[in-house]
Design a protein around this motif. Structure first.
Motif, PDB file in Angstrom:
ATOM      1  N   VAL A 260      10.117  17.663  47.634  1.00  0.00           N
ATOM      2  CA  VAL A 260      10.988  16.899  48.525  1.00  0.00           C
ATOM      3  C   VAL A 260      11.141  15.474  47.989  1.00  0.00           C
ATOM      4  O   VAL A 260      10.148  14.792  47.740  1.00  0.00           O
ATOM      5  CB  VAL A 260      10.405  16.843  49.953  1.00  0.00           C
ATOM      6  CG1 VAL A 260      11.348  16.090  50.881  1.00  0.00           C
ATOM      7  CG2 VAL A 260      10.137  18.244  50.485  1.00  0.00           C
ATOM      8  N   ASP A 261      12.384  15.035  47.803  1.00  0.00           N
ATOM      9  CA  ASP A 261      12.636  13.641  47.445  1.00  0.00           C
ATOM     10  C   ASP A 261      12.825  12.874  48.746  1.00  0.00           C
ATOM     11  O   ASP A 261      13.913  12.800  49.301  1.00  0.00           O
ATOM     12  CB  ASP A 261      13.878  13.533  46.567  1.00  0.00           C
ATOM     13  CG  ASP A 261      14.104  12.112  46.038  1.00  0.00           C
ATOM     14  OD1 ASP A 261      13.462  11.178  46.574  1.00  0.00           O
ATOM     15  OD2 ASP A 261      14.901  11.936  45.113  1.00  0.00           O
TER      16      ASP A 261
ATOM     17  N   LEU B 105      17.657  12.892  39.618  1.00  0.00           N
ATOM     18  CA  LEU B 105      16.951  14.106  40.000  1.00  0.00           C
ATOM     19  C   LEU B 105      15.837  13.797  40.986  1.00  0.00           C
ATOM     20  O   LEU B 105      15.555  14.575  41.899  1.00  0.00           O
ATOM     21  CB  LEU B 105      16.377  14.777  38.747  1.00  0.00           C
ATOM     22  CG  LEU B 105      15.638  16.097  38.928  1.00  0.00           C
ATOM     23  CD1 LEU B 105      16.594  17.188  39.376  1.00  0.00           C
ATOM     24  CD2 LEU B 105      14.950  16.500  37.618  1.00  0.00           C
ATOM     25  N   ASN B 106      15.227  12.638  40.829  1.00  0.00           N
ATOM     26  CA  ASN B 106      14.139  12.223  41.709  1.00  0.00           C
ATOM     27  C   ASN B 106      13.925  10.726  41.518  1.00  0.00           C
ATOM     28  O   ASN B 106      14.408  10.135  40.559  1.00  0.00           O
ATOM     29  CB  ASN B 106      12.850  12.995  41.384  1.00  0.00           C
ATOM     30  CG  ASN B 106      12.003  13.269  42.603  1.00  0.00           C
ATOM     31  OD1 ASN B 106      11.962  12.451  43.520  1.00  0.00           O
ATOM     32  ND2 ASN B 106      11.324  14.401  42.629  1.00  0.00           N
ATOM     33  N   SER B 107      13.187  10.121  42.431  1.00  0.00           N
ATOM     34  CA  SER B 107      12.837   8.708  42.307  1.00  0.00           C
ATOM     35  C   SER B 107      11.549   8.475  43.066  1.00  0.00           C
ATOM     36  O   SER B 107      11.240   9.195  44.023  1.00  0.00           O
ATOM     37  CB  SER B 107      13.954   7.808  42.867  1.00  0.00           C
ATOM     38  OG  SER B 107      14.147   8.037  44.249  1.00  0.00           O
ATOM     39  N   ARG B 108      10.808   7.473  42.646  1.00  0.00           N
ATOM     40  CA  ARG B 108       9.540   7.186  43.324  1.00  0.00           C
ATOM     41  C   ARG B 108       9.119   5.747  43.100  1.00  0.00           C
ATOM     42  O   ARG B 108       9.446   5.135  42.079  1.00  0.00           O
ATOM     43  CB  ARG B 108       8.430   8.140  42.879  1.00  0.00           C
ATOM     44  CG  ARG B 108       8.036   8.055  41.428  1.00  0.00           C
ATOM     45  CD  ARG B 108       6.860   8.972  41.147  1.00  0.00           C
ATOM     46  NE  ARG B 108       7.176  10.357  41.396  1.00  0.00           N
ATOM     47  CZ  ARG B 108       6.584  11.105  42.347  1.00  0.00           C
ATOM     48  NH1 ARG B 108       5.674  10.576  43.127  1.00  0.00           N
ATOM     49  NH2 ARG B 108       6.896  12.359  42.504  1.00  0.00           N
ATOM     50  N   ARG B 109       8.383   5.240  44.072  1.00  0.00           N
ATOM     51  CA  ARG B 109       7.815   3.906  43.938  1.00  0.00           C
ATOM     52  C   ARG B 109       6.597   3.978  43.021  1.00  0.00           C
ATOM     53  O   ARG B 109       6.131   5.072  42.657  1.00  0.00           O
ATOM     54  CB  ARG B 109       7.416   3.382  45.309  1.00  0.00           C
ATOM     55  CG  ARG B 109       6.359   4.196  46.008  1.00  0.00           C
ATOM     56  CD  ARG B 109       6.210   3.785  47.457  1.00  0.00           C
ATOM     57  NE  ARG B 109       5.119   4.497  48.106  1.00  0.00           N
ATOM     58  CZ  ARG B 109       4.928   4.480  49.409  1.00  0.00           C
ATOM     59  NH1 ARG B 109       5.743   3.809  50.189  1.00  0.00           N
ATOM     60  NH2 ARG B 109       3.904   5.137  49.944  1.00  0.00           N
ATOM     61  N   LEU B 110       6.063   2.833  42.651  1.00  0.00           N
ATOM     62  CA  LEU B 110       4.958   2.787  41.708  1.00  0.00           C
ATOM     63  C   LEU B 110       3.619   2.958  42.406  1.00  0.00           C
ATOM     64  O   LEU B 110       3.439   2.580  43.558  1.00  0.00           O
ATOM     65  CB  LEU B 110       4.970   1.459  40.952  1.00  0.00           C
ATOM     66  CG  LEU B 110       6.222   1.158  40.119  1.00  0.00           C
ATOM     67  CD1 LEU B 110       6.023  -0.133  39.347  1.00  0.00           C
ATOM     68  CD2 LEU B 110       6.553   2.294  39.185  1.00  0.00           C
ATOM     69  N   ASP B 111       2.665   3.511  41.654  1.00  0.00           N
ATOM     70  CA  ASP B 111       1.281   3.625  42.108  1.00  0.00           C
ATOM     71  C   ASP B 111       0.449   2.514  41.473  1.00  0.00           C
ATOM     72  O   ASP B 111       0.784   2.003  40.396  1.00  0.00           O
ATOM     73  CB  ASP B 111       0.690   4.984  41.710  1.00  0.00           C
ATOM     74  CG  ASP B 111       1.417   6.142  42.358  1.00  0.00           C
ATOM     75  OD1 ASP B 111       1.766   6.030  43.543  1.00  0.00           O
ATOM     76  OD2 ASP B 111       1.640   7.164  41.670  1.00  0.00           O
ATOM     77  N   ASN B 112      -0.651   2.150  42.155  1.00  0.00           N
ATOM     78  CA  ASN B 112      -1.604   1.168  41.612  1.00  0.00           C
ATOM     79  C   ASN B 112      -0.888  -0.106  41.161  1.00  0.00           C
ATOM     80  O   ASN B 112      -1.189  -0.676  40.102  1.00  0.00           O
ATOM     81  CB  ASN B 112      -2.396   1.767  40.448  1.00  0.00           C
ATOM     82  CG  ASN B 112      -3.157   3.005  40.858  1.00  0.00           C
ATOM     83  OD1 ASN B 112      -3.704   3.085  41.960  1.00  0.00           O
ATOM     84  ND2 ASN B 112      -3.197   3.997  39.981  1.00  0.00           N
ATOM     85  N   LEU B 113       0.038  -0.566  41.977  1.00  0.00           N
ATOM     86  CA  LEU B 113       0.823  -1.753  41.637  1.00  0.00           C
ATOM     87  C   LEU B 113      -0.047  -3.002  41.740  1.00  0.00           C
ATOM     88  O   LEU B 113      -0.729  -3.229  42.738  1.00  0.00           O
ATOM     89  CB  LEU B 113       2.021  -1.860  42.579  1.00  0.00           C
ATOM     90  CG  LEU B 113       3.036  -2.958  42.290  1.00  0.00           C
ATOM     91  CD1 LEU B 113       3.658  -2.762  40.925  1.00  0.00           C
ATOM     92  CD2 LEU B 113       4.104  -2.963  43.374  1.00  0.00           C
ATOM     93  N   SER B 114      -0.019  -3.843  40.694  1.00  0.00           N
ATOM     94  CA  SER B 114      -0.812  -5.072  40.667  1.00  0.00           C
ATOM     95  C   SER B 114      -0.139  -6.038  39.703  1.00  0.00           C
ATOM     96  O   SER B 114       0.915  -5.745  39.117  1.00  0.00           O
ATOM     97  CB  SER B 114      -2.248  -4.793  40.214  1.00  0.00           C
ATOM     98  OG  SER B 114      -2.277  -4.446  38.839  1.00  0.00           O
ATOM     99  N   ILE B 115      -0.754  -7.195  39.501  1.00  0.00           N
ATOM    100  CA  ILE B 115      -0.196  -8.161  38.560  1.00  0.00           C
ATOM    101  C   ILE B 115      -0.233  -7.620  37.129  1.00  0.00           C
ATOM    102  O   ILE B 115       0.438  -8.153  36.233  1.00  0.00           O
ATOM    103  CB  ILE B 115      -0.942  -9.504  38.629  1.00  0.00           C
ATOM    104  CG1 ILE B 115      -2.425  -9.327  38.285  1.00  0.00           C
ATOM    105  CG2 ILE B 115      -0.769 -10.161  39.983  1.00  0.00           C
ATOM    106  CD1 ILE B 115      -3.180 -10.633  38.159  1.00  0.00           C
ATOM    107  N   ALA B 116      -1.016  -6.562  36.904  1.00  0.00           N
ATOM    108  CA  ALA B 116      -1.101  -5.963  35.573  1.00  0.00           C
ATOM    109  C   ALA B 116       0.000  -4.933  35.325  1.00  0.00           C
ATOM    110  O   ALA B 116       0.117  -4.396  34.228  1.00  0.00           O
ATOM    111  CB  ALA B 116      -2.470  -5.310  35.371  1.00  0.00           C
ATOM    112  N   GLY B 117       0.811  -4.652  36.345  1.00  0.00           N
ATOM    113  CA  GLY B 117       1.879  -3.669  36.195  1.00  0.00           C
ATOM    114  C   GLY B 117       1.738  -2.549  37.213  1.00  0.00           C
ATOM    115  O   GLY B 117       1.188  -2.738  38.305  1.00  0.00           O
TER     116      GLY B 117
END
Length: 285
Positions: free
Chosen positions: A146-147, A219-231
Motif C-alpha cells: 500500500v502506498d 511507483l511508490n514514495s516514502r519518507r526517510l528513516d533515521n533522519l538526522s543531521i548526518a542524513g
C-alpha cells in the motif's frame, strides 16, 4: 499394501489439482500519520477467466497499515487452498463501518501529534493487479504494498470535517520474484530549511521524476528513516526485477495526489537495476 478406497482416491485426485496461496499486506508509510486502521471483510483471488476464489474474514480484519513498514507485513491468508491455474489479481473487500468490540477510540487515523481523525472509503472494493500461475501442489506468496502517501487524501472540506479519504493505491508482487532498493541521502540534501524529505521510485532507468498527481505518477514514495543531521536512509522492498529510477525531494509537502500541478523539485536522481533476491544500493547526494 492397503488399497485406496474410492473416496480417498477421489480426495487425492482433487488435492493434486490444487495449490496453496499466502497473501500479506505491507505499506510505504504516509507523512505525519502515526496510525491508519483499515478494515477488510475478505479478499478474492481473481482468475484469468474472471472468476474469483473467495476468502471471508469473520469478523473483519482491522489492520494498522501505517505500522507495516521497513519489511513488516500482516498476513491476510496463510497457506489457503486454490485451484491450480492462471490468475490476474487480488480483490480486497473493505468493511468501512466495522469497529471491533472494546475499541475505546473508534477514530481510525492518528496523526504524529496524537490528534485523531475519521476515515472515509472512496471505494468498498479494490482489485490489485498481479499476474501469476500455480501448478498442482505449488505454493505462492503475494505481497500487497500500500502506498499510503498516495492513498490518503484530504482537501479543504476534509480538513474542516477532520477526516481523510482512503482511495487505495496498492501494488502486487510475487514474493519469490522480488528484490529491493536501499540507500542513504546525504546530509547536505536533508539539512536545508525548510525541508520535508522523501524519496520517489519510478519504473525504468532514466525516468523523468514526476509528482503523485501526474499522469505518470511514481511507483511508490516514502519518507526517510533515521533522519538526522548526518542524513537519512530509505528502502523500497518487494520490487520486480528490472530497471528503476529513484529521486529525492526536499518539498514533498507540496505534493498532492489530487493535483496535477504540484511544484515538486527533485534534488538528486539515480538509476539502477534490481535483481530477484538481491538488494541494490543507490545513495543520493
Amino acid at each position: 499394501m492397503r488399497r485406496l478406497t474410492l473416496a480417498a482416491l477421489a480426495l487425492f485426485l482433487v488435492a493434486c489439482d490444487q495449490a496453496e496461496i499466502t497473501v500479506r499486506i505491507t505499506d510505504a508509510p504516509a507523512d505525519e500519520l502515526n496510525a491508519v486502521f483499515i478494515s477488510i471483510e475478505g479478499l478474492d483471488i481473481e482468475a484469468d477467466d474472471g472468476s474469483f476464489t473467495r476468502f471471508d474474514f469473520t469478523p473483519p480484519r482491522r489492520i494498522d497499515i501505517a505500522s507495516l513498514r521497513n519489511g513488516r507485513s500482516e498476513t491476510l491468508v496463510q497457506n489457503a487452498t486454490i485451484d491450480a491455474g492462471s490468475f490476474s489479481g487480488v480483490r480486497l473487500r473493505f468493511a468501512p463501518d466495522f469497529v471491533p468490540d472494546g475499541v475505546i477510540n473508534p477514530d481510525p487515523v492518528t496523526r504524529n501529534n496524537g490528534a485523531t481523525a475519521t476515515l472515509d472509503y472512496v471505494v468498498d472494493r479494490y482489485v490489485v493487479p498481479v499476474d501469476f500461475s500455480v501448478d498442482e501442489l505449488d505454493r505462492e506468496t503475494l505481497l500487497l504494498d500500500v502506498d499510503l502517501r498516495a492513498s490518503m487524501l484530504q482537501d479543504d472540506d476534509d480538513i474542516a470535517a477532520n477526516r481523510y479519504r482512503f482511495d487505495p493505491v496498492i501494488r502486487g508482487i510475487r514474493e519469490n520474484q522480488a528484490g529491493r532498493i536501499e540507500g542513504t541521502v546525504a546530509a547536505d540534501l536533508v539539512n536545508r530549511s525548510p525541508c520535508f524529505p522523501a524519496v520517489y521510485l519510478y519504473e525504468g532507468r532514466e525516468t523523468e521524476p514526476t509528482a503523485l498527481g501526474d499522469t505518470a505518477p511514481p511507483l511508490n514514495s516514502r519518507r526517510l528513516d533515521n533522519l538526522s543531521i548526518a542524513g537519512g536512509q530509505y528502502r523500497f522492498s518487494n520490487l520486480e526485477a528490472g530497471g528503476y529510477t529513484v529521486a529525492f525531494t526536499c518539498n514533498a509537502d507540496a505534493d498532492d495526489p489530487e493535483s496535477d500541478d504540484a511544484d515538486v523539485r527533485f534534488l538528486s536522481v539515480r538509476s539502477l537495476d534490481v535483481e530477484v533476491g538481491r538488494t541494490s544500493t543507490a545513495d543520493l547526494n
